[in-house]
Design a protein around this motif. Structure first.
Motif, mmCIF file in Angstrom:
data_model
loop_
_atom_site.group_PDB
_atom_site.id
_atom_site.type_symbol
_atom_site.label_atom_id
_atom_site.label_comp_id
_atom_site.label_asym_id
_atom_site.label_seq_id
_atom_site.Cartn_x
_atom_site.Cartn_y
_atom_site.Cartn_z
ATOM 1 N N ILE A 9 0.866 -1.176 0.000
ATOM 2 C CA ILE A 9 0.000 0.000 0.000
ATOM 3 C C ILE A 9 0.906 1.230 0.000
ATOM 4 N N GLY A 10 0.741 2.058 -0.997
ATOM 5 C CA GLY A 10 1.565 3.251 -1.132
ATOM 6 C C GLY A 10 2.714 3.005 -2.089
ATOM 7 N N LEU A 11 2.599 3.521 -3.294
ATOM 8 C CA LEU A 11 3.657 3.337 -4.287
ATOM 9 C C LEU A 11 4.274 4.677 -4.676
ATOM 10 N N GLY A 12 4.575 5.469 -3.629
ATOM 11 C CA GLY A 12 5.357 6.684 -3.832
ATOM 12 C C GLY A 12 6.817 6.284 -3.955
ATOM 13 N N ARG A 13 7.722 7.122 -3.465
ATOM 14 C CA ARG A 13 9.149 6.808 -3.601
ATOM 15 C C ARG A 13 9.536 5.541 -2.847
ATOM 16 N N VAL A 14 9.078 5.387 -1.604
ATOM 17 C CA VAL A 14 9.436 4.212 -0.799
ATOM 18 C C VAL A 14 8.792 2.956 -1.371
ATOM 19 N N GLY A 15 7.486 3.002 -1.574
ATOM 20 C CA GLY A 15 6.771 1.833 -2.067
ATOM 21 C C GLY A 15 7.210 1.413 -3.458
ATOM 22 N N SER A 16 7.488 2.387 -4.320
ATOM 23 C CA SER A 16 7.954 2.069 -5.671
ATOM 24 C C SER A 16 9.306 1.377 -5.637
ATOM 25 N N ALA A 17 10.216 1.878 -4.795
ATOM 26 C CA ALA A 17 11.538 1.253 -4.672
ATOM 27 C C ALA A 17 11.413 -0.166 -4.124
ATOM 28 N N PRO A 38 -3.587 5.480 -5.039
ATOM 29 C CA PRO A 38 -4.591 6.298 -5.724
ATOM 30 C C PRO A 38 -4.029 7.188 -6.833
ATOM 31 N N ASN A 39 -2.732 7.472 -6.775
ATOM 32 C CA ASN A 39 -2.132 8.400 -7.728
ATOM 33 C C ASN A 39 -1.422 7.656 -8.856
ATOM 34 N N HIS A 40 -1.165 8.370 -9.924
ATOM 35 C CA HIS A 40 -0.474 7.788 -11.075
ATOM 36 C C HIS A 40 1.037 7.970 -10.895
ATOM 37 N N THR A 41 1.625 7.118 -10.053
ATOM 38 C CA THR A 41 3.048 7.155 -9.762
ATOM 39 C C THR A 41 3.789 6.162 -10.662
ATOM 40 N N PRO A 42 5.115 6.300 -10.762
ATOM 41 C CA PRO A 42 5.883 5.294 -11.503
ATOM 42 C C PRO A 42 5.674 3.884 -10.939
#
Length: 126
Positions: A9-17, A38-42
């Protein structure tokens, strides 16, 4: 070997890495079965491209009976509370919520070089 079904849950910088590390260095016994962002992150785009289902938090809670470990990498007290309350309301006694501190420990044990980005003030189990 028993499979551990995980969700992030959460694919910002931490979750994406964290997602990239798990996808790029597959581990026996670990299966990423879903993510919530919820956001269109990498990270969200990478999950979609890999065919990993993307849900919102409530949808993920509704499907949590199939999840062993939920990695909460949002850094949000409100999301952590929503997860706890949602799992309790669904009588889910199987799924464990792992905070960023657990993700950092796993990262340190399995990934060579670098580390998860430091972006959230508090990473403990609150």
């Amino acid at each position: 070997m028993q499979q551990q079904a995980i969700a992030i849950i959460g694919l910002g910088r931490v979750g994406s890495a964290f997602l990239d590390a798990l996808r790029n260095k597959p581990r026996q016994g670990i299966q990423i079965i879903a993510v919530a962002e919820p956001n269109h992150t990498p990270g969200r785009m990478a999950a979609e491209n890999a065919g990993i289902p993307v849900y919102n938090v409530q949808e993920l809670i509704a499907r949590s009976q199939d999840i062993d470990i939920l990695f909460d990498l949002t850094g949000s007290h409100a999301v952590r509370q929503e997860l706890r309350e949602g799992l309790a309301a669904s009588h889910n006694q199987r799924t464990v919520i792992a905070p960023e501190s657990v993700a950092r420990m796993i990262w340190a044990l399995t990934v060579e070089g670098g580390g998860l980005p430091e972006v959230h003030q508090e990473t403990g189990y609150y």
